[in-house]
Design an enzyme around this catalytic site. Structure first.
Site, PDB file in Angstrom:
ATOM      1  N   GLY A   1       4.305 -10.113  -5.522  1.00 35.13           N
ATOM      2  CA  GLY A   1       2.909 -10.368  -5.126  1.00 35.13           C
ATOM      3  C   GLY A   1       2.232  -9.162  -4.513  1.00 35.13           C
ATOM      4  N   SER A   2       1.077  -8.743  -5.062  1.00 34.95           N
ATOM      5  CA  SER A   2       0.476  -7.501  -4.597  1.00 34.95           C
ATOM      6  C   SER A   2      -0.858  -7.256  -5.301  1.00 34.95           C
ATOM      7  CB  SER A   2       1.439  -6.342  -4.850  1.00 34.95           C
ATOM      8  OG  SER A   2       2.005  -6.466  -6.133  1.00 34.95           O
ATOM      9  N   ARG A   3      -1.325  -5.989  -5.222  1.00 41.33           N
ATOM     10  CA  ARG A   3      -2.622  -5.644  -5.802  1.00 41.33           C
ATOM     11  C   ARG A   3      -2.645  -4.187  -6.245  1.00 41.33           C
ATOM     12  NH1 ARG A   3      -7.620  -6.070  -1.819  1.00 41.33           N
ATOM     13  NH2 ARG A   3      -8.200  -3.905  -2.158  1.00 41.33           N
TER      14      ARG A   3
END
Length: 233
Positions: A189-191
């Site tokens: 999970g990240s960007r």
């Protein structure tokens, strides 16, 4: 067609970064299942999910000078001018930024938005806020790259999220990469933020689903008032 060929064409490849996690999950599944059968099935589900998370499917990157492709699978969560992280040394003026949020079900292998030379890599420790928040660009753990070619210079930043605890970068300063090449991975999970020249007109909308290495974010060769780089540092 042999059985091996059939399997290789049916199953999605798994990135080598995922092998240790798969081995750990599978080992725990066997151990727990030895004591209580229901724990085996729970562990098996988790092991299969870990395999799914670290999938690394092949991608077909569009070939055209000036195209900026998405560095990540996920959803566009922010679009608009923003000042790049200071450690990238891209100046203090706002550049056009497009942010792609990856949830835990997206493929997390990151791909280069453009072809060029990696002229800077800068890591900064930080917090683990929700990666969808705007302030995550400033507060969260991140790793930034600058990629340049004869015409353009962009920044791409890997940002950790609530669950992510490890940013991995596969390339080094001075390396030349092609658009769509794998350059990193963020676990769980990240960007990804892409900083493009001032005046760039993104060809995406908030909420749009992106495919790493394939979805087009912008076309720098077909826009007016886009800042141009005359040489690669």
């Amino acid at each position: 067609m042999s059985l091996a060929d059939t399997i290789s064409k049916t199953l999605v490849p798994i990135h080598k970064e995922g092998y240790p996690f798969i081995v750990i999950a599978a080992t725990l599944t066997i151990i727990l299942g030895w004591f209580w059968d229901p724990l085996f099935w729970i562990g098996l589900f988790i092991t299969l999910w870990v395999c799914y998370f670290f999938r690394d499917p092949p991608r077909v990157t569009p070939v055209k000078d000036g195209l900026v492709v998405s560095p990540a699978d996920g959803t566009v969560c922010l679009i608009g001018p923003a000042v790049p992280p200071k450690e990238l040394d891209m100046g203090e003026e706002p550049l056009m930024r497009v942010c792609v949020f990856m949830n835990v079900f997206n493929c997390h292998v990151n791909r280069s938005p453009i072809a060029g030379k990696v002229t800077r890599i800068a890591y900064k420790a930080g917090k683990f806020l929700n990666a969808e928040l705007d302030k995550a660009s400033e507060d969260n753990e991140r790793n930034g790259l600058i990629i340049e070619n004869e015409n353009h210079r962009i920044g791409v930043v890997q940002i950790a999220g609530l669950v992510a605890r490890r940013i991995v970068c596969f390339v080094k300063e001075g390396e030349t990469i092609s658009a769509g090449d794998r350059f990193g991975l963020i676990r769980f999970g990240s960007r990804l933020d892409v900083y493009m020249p001032a005046g760039t007109k993104p060809q995406v909308a908030i909420g749009q689903t992106m495919v790493a290495g394939e979805s087009i974010i912008a076309d720098l060769s077909n826009q007016e008032n886009v800042e141009v780089v005359t040489r690669v540092s």
